[in-house]
Design an enzyme around this catalytic site. Structure first.
Site, short mmCIF file in Angstrom:
data_model
loop_
_atom_site.label_atom_id
_atom_site.label_comp_id
_atom_site.label_asym_id
_atom_site.label_seq_id
_atom_site.Cartn_x
_atom_site.Cartn_y
_atom_site.Cartn_z
CD GLU A 50 -3.00 -0.77 -0.11
OE1 GLU A 50 -2.98 0.36 -0.65
OE2 GLU A 50 -3.75 -1.68 -0.50
CB CYS A 201 -15.74 3.95 -12.58
SG CYS A 201 -16.67 5.47 -12.31
CB CYS A 208 -21.19 3.37 -18.38
SG CYS A 208 -20.31 4.84 -17.77
CB CYS A 211 -20.33 -0.04 -14.69
SG CYS A 211 -20.24 0.44 -12.95
CB CYS A 217 -24.37 5.14 -12.25
SG CYS A 217 -23.07 6.37 -12.37
#
Length: 344
Positions: A50, A201, A208, A211, A217
């Site tokens: 991370e 996205c 889209c 998605c 959305c």
DNA sequence: TAGTCGTGGTT
DNA sequence: TAACCAAGACT
């Protein structure tokens, strides 16, 4: 539970459930990625990944992560390593404060006898901000932490139809993101949201039709989802000039270590004065251009006879072991190429 | 809160 | 080519 409350709970979990199903079927391979149902990954592995991934692409991180884990398989080993060894291993990855914080964090974790296991306690460690503390809490310890990186912020902004710049909408996005976070599979959900932002996205040309969240959305409903959120306004980058000395003797070059804080802090470097606005008057043996986040630089390299400042002779045939950040690696390369051309 | 802090890939 | 962007933290 009243029927209406049950319905509301299902409505709340529905997007997360669909997102997780999509993630299970499409997840990208990440350093700590494991099959569904596996035990949680090593906190050391999650933490190192991370921190490396802060503002850095997965493709860039992968090989560097492997080198780190191979050299220091445990946090105890990392904590015991010399600062210079870790900074050299980080060379080229950028944002060197991360490496300095990595060292401090490793030693603090070992001093404590292990990683703290809650988001709030993780947040107190060097280099662990809002995002990274939440990511480790969720991925390594299964805490229902809400993980918000730029990907998640964009997904939330579009899903809820927020078209303000992210800096203005930050608080609203956090509330909305917390409302969507499911109680189970915290780590997978966090990675699923980030993965959705990275692969579907996307900032430009979002995909889209594929998605799992498109049905509700609000940005997709407008027909122009890429307009959400508004782009941030950024200042123009000024241009600077710098001077670096090339001091060569018996097949070695004089290197110095930069001050511990600030730009390229603690990293190996060619010696030279501070950079300024004006181009230095000396004719340069070579000049390289380099872009930093908030300015661009022309570094002029000038040959010099005697060593100056505290430093060491770095053999040219072992220059790749010096741990030079990219700016100085480019400068060295330019000088060696020039020498080769002159010799030919 | 806005500036500082790298680098490399993509468009 | 130049702008944009990336699993942000810190001051």
């Amino acid at each position: 539970m009243p029927a209406s409350a049950a319905t509301q709970l299902i409505d709340k979990l529905q997007p997360a459930t669909r997102l997780l199903a999509h993630y299970d079927a499409n997840a990208r391979a990440l350093p700590w990625r494991r099959p569904p149902g596996s035990p949680p990954p090593d906190p050391y592995v999650v933490w190192l990944s991370e921190v490396m991934l802060q503002q850095t692409t997965v493709a860039t991180v992968k090989p560097r992560f492997r080198r780190f884990i191979q050299r220091w398989p445990t946090i105890e080993g990392l904590a015991a390593a010399e600062d210079e060894a870790i900074l050299s291993e980080w060379a080229g990855l950028g944002y060197y404060a991360r490496a300095r914080n990595l060292i401090a964090c490793a030693r603090e974790v070992v001093r404590r006898g292990g990683f703290p296991q809650t988001e709030s306690e993780l947040r107190s460690l060097p280099g662990l901000g809002e995002y990274t503390a939440a990511a480790i809490a969720a991925i390594a310890f299964g805490e229902q932490a809400t993980v918000i990186d730029t990907n998640v912020a964009r997904v939330i902004a579009r899903y809820h139809g927020i078209d303000r710049p992210l800096v203005e909408a930050r608080a609203d996005i956090r509330v909305l993101a917390e409302g969507m976070t499911p109680p189970d599979r915290a780590g997978d959900y966090a990675q699923a949201m980030m993965d959705l932002g990275a692969t579907i996205c996307r900032p430009k040309q979002p995909d889209c039709p594929n998605c799992p969240l498109s049905s509700e959305c609000q940005a997709w409903a407008t027909g122009s989802p890429e307009r959400f959120p508004a782009p941030k306004v950024k200042a123009a980058r000024p241009h600077r000039h710098g001077l670096a000395w090339w001091i060569e003797r018996d097949g070695a070059v004089w290197l110095v270590r930069r001050p511990a804080k600030g730009l390229l802090g603690g990293m190996a470097a060619l010696p030279g004065p501070e950079w300024g606005e004006e181009s230095p008057p000396q004719p340069a043996a070579a000049t390289i251009s380099h872009g930093f986040t908030h300015f661009t630089l022309d570094l002029h390299i000038v040959s010099k006879a005697e060593p100056l400042a505290e430093g060491w002779w770095q053999p040219i045939d072992r220059m790749n072991e010096a741990g030079l950040p990219t700016l100085y690696a480019k400068a060295v390369q330019a000088m060696l190429s020039r020498k080769e051309a002159l010799a030919a």
